[in-house]
Design a protein around this motif. Structure first.
Motif, mmCIF file in Angstrom:
data_model
loop_
_atom_site.group_PDB
_atom_site.id
_atom_site.type_symbol
_atom_site.label_atom_id
_atom_site.label_comp_id
_atom_site.label_asym_id
_atom_site.label_seq_id
_atom_site.Cartn_x
_atom_site.Cartn_y
_atom_site.Cartn_z
ATOM 1 N N UNK A 218 0.818 -1.212 0.000
ATOM 2 C CA UNK A 218 0.000 0.000 0.000
ATOM 3 C C UNK A 218 0.860 1.275 0.000
ATOM 4 N N UNK A 219 2.182 1.088 -0.213
ATOM 5 C CA UNK A 219 3.119 2.220 -0.368
ATOM 6 C C UNK A 219 3.259 3.110 0.863
ATOM 7 N N UNK A 220 2.896 2.608 2.027
ATOM 8 C CA UNK A 220 3.002 3.428 3.235
ATOM 9 C C UNK A 220 4.455 3.742 3.590
ATOM 10 N N UNK A 221 5.372 2.890 3.118
ATOM 11 C CA UNK A 221 6.797 3.096 3.410
ATOM 12 C C UNK A 221 7.330 4.380 2.789
ATOM 13 N N UNK A 222 6.644 4.897 1.803
ATOM 14 C CA UNK A 222 7.109 6.140 1.155
ATOM 15 C C UNK A 222 6.944 7.342 2.083
ATOM 16 N N UNK A 223 6.050 7.217 3.050
ATOM 17 C CA UNK A 223 5.810 8.332 3.975
ATOM 18 C C UNK A 223 6.269 8.041 5.399
ATOM 19 N N UNK A 224 6.449 6.756 5.722
ATOM 20 C CA UNK A 224 6.878 6.377 7.083
ATOM 21 C C UNK A 224 8.065 5.429 6.958
ATOM 22 N N UNK A 225 9.218 5.839 7.460
ATOM 23 C CA UNK A 225 10.465 5.110 7.224
ATOM 24 C C UNK A 225 10.985 4.340 8.434
ATOM 25 N N UNK A 226 10.198 4.287 9.516
ATOM 26 C CA UNK A 226 10.678 3.628 10.732
ATOM 27 C C UNK A 226 9.677 2.555 11.150
ATOM 28 N N UNK A 227 10.164 1.318 11.283
ATOM 29 C CA UNK A 227 9.295 0.178 11.577
ATOM 30 C C UNK A 227 9.728 -0.441 12.897
ATOM 31 N N UNK A 228 8.936 -0.215 13.944
ATOM 32 C CA UNK A 228 9.285 -0.656 15.297
ATOM 33 C C UNK A 228 8.605 -1.985 15.606
#
Length: 324
Positions: A218-228
């Motif tokens: 869903x391309x969310x990584x383009x706006x949020x770059x930190x995965x906790x």
């Protein structure tokens, strides 16, 4: 009119009905918010092909992926009235309508993904499917899809619980999930999947929570770059069929649908593991930082949520925890 002709005319309606019954095929629509190629989509497509073959074409399937028939909530409503016949539904969407599934929605109720799979493959998993079937939801629970482990992804890194304070985090529209994020110090914001990307871009939310395949597809990584890696939720997702449609099937057809839905449960699991591994690799290539966190503070912070929502399911939760 001679006698033979009278007989022929009288027989025509019956012949037409018999012919129609022999040739008529019921086309069942499956709707998915996830795109083509996603594990749940592929498993359900293959399920549909097997059912078509096993019923000699009496039951045919059409897949509508990518949310073309609406949001998950809208699809659920269509399945309830029989306008769409089948879907895979998130338990977060189901919880407000079939409260018993909320036992699976508790934060940290599953130790890990393997624990969750053992639970849904056993008698507890079938009990929850039966709860869906026997509710007023007008759906029949058939099998389970693996929805993966849900973690936080945010614009600013979350390395410890305190970093979440004041952040607006998208969750599914279930009060339990809103309270879970609120208990962690964030502000839970209910929102459909299709709205998340623009909300992240515009700053309406500071992050969301989901599994790696969803973050990627869903391309969310383009706006949020930190995965906790909080692992706060591990949510299996049932495949359901409209009860209106189910009641139109013959007992033999019902058995066939159940059989291949269960096969889809195991097929999707293999696809899911492959997709998760490739999604994590792709996200890292795209610059997403994967952050290991100490889960205990998150677990402790959500204790009031388990106390508030878990009381009606205390016995069931004990049985879940006992599964080894």
């Amino acid at each position: 009119m001679n006698f033979k002709r009278k007989l022929l005319i009288a027989a025509l309606p019956l012949a037409f009905c018999l012919s129609s019954a022999a040739q008529a095929a019921m086309t069942l629509k499956i709707a998915e918010i996830h795109p083509a190629g996603y594990p749940t989509v592929v498993a359900q497509e293959n399920m549909g092909k097997k059912i078509e073959e096993a019923t000699n074409g009496e039951l045919k399937f059409r897949m509508f992926s990518g949310g073309v028939l609406g949001s998950e909530k809208e699809v659920v409503e269509q399945v309830q009235i029989g306008a769409v016949q089948m879907t895979r539904v998130s338990l977060g969407t189901l919880g407000p309508v079939v409260p018993d599934v909320n036992a699976f929605n508790m934060p940290f109720v599953f130790r890990d993904n393997e624990h969750m799979r053992k639970v849904i493959d056993g008698e507890i998993g079938q009990e929850i499917l039966d709860k869906i079937t026997n509710s007023e939801f007008n759906m029949v629970g058939l099998a389970w899809m693996d929805g993966g482990v849900r973690n936080l992804y945010t614009k600013k890194p979350v390395r410890e619980l305190e970093d979440l304070k004041g952040m607006k985090i998208r969750v599914m529209g279930n009060p339990l999930f809103i309270d879970t994020l609120n208990a962690m110090g964030a502000q839970g914001v209910a929102m459909d999947t299709g709205e998340i990307f623009s909300a992240l871009q515009s700053g309406v939310v500071d992050g969301a929570e989901n599994n790696p395949p969803t973050m990627l597809e869903h391309n969310h990584f383009r706006a949020a770059k930190h995965y906790s890696l909080t692992g706060h939720l591990i949510l299996p997702e049932p495949i359901v069929i409209s009860k209106t449609t189910w009641n139109k099937l013959t007992p033999e057809q019902q058995d066939i649908v159940k059989k291949y839905a269960k096969e889809a449960q195991m097929e999707e699991r293999k696809l899911w593991d492959e997709k998760t591994a490739s999604s994590e690799a792709k996200l890292k290539e795209e610059g997403v930082e994967f952050i290991e966190v100490d889960k205990k503070p998150f677990y402790d912070a959500t204790a009031p949520v388990r106390e508030k929502y878990g009381a009606p399911y205390a016995e069931l939760i004990k049985r879940i925890e006992a599964v080894q």
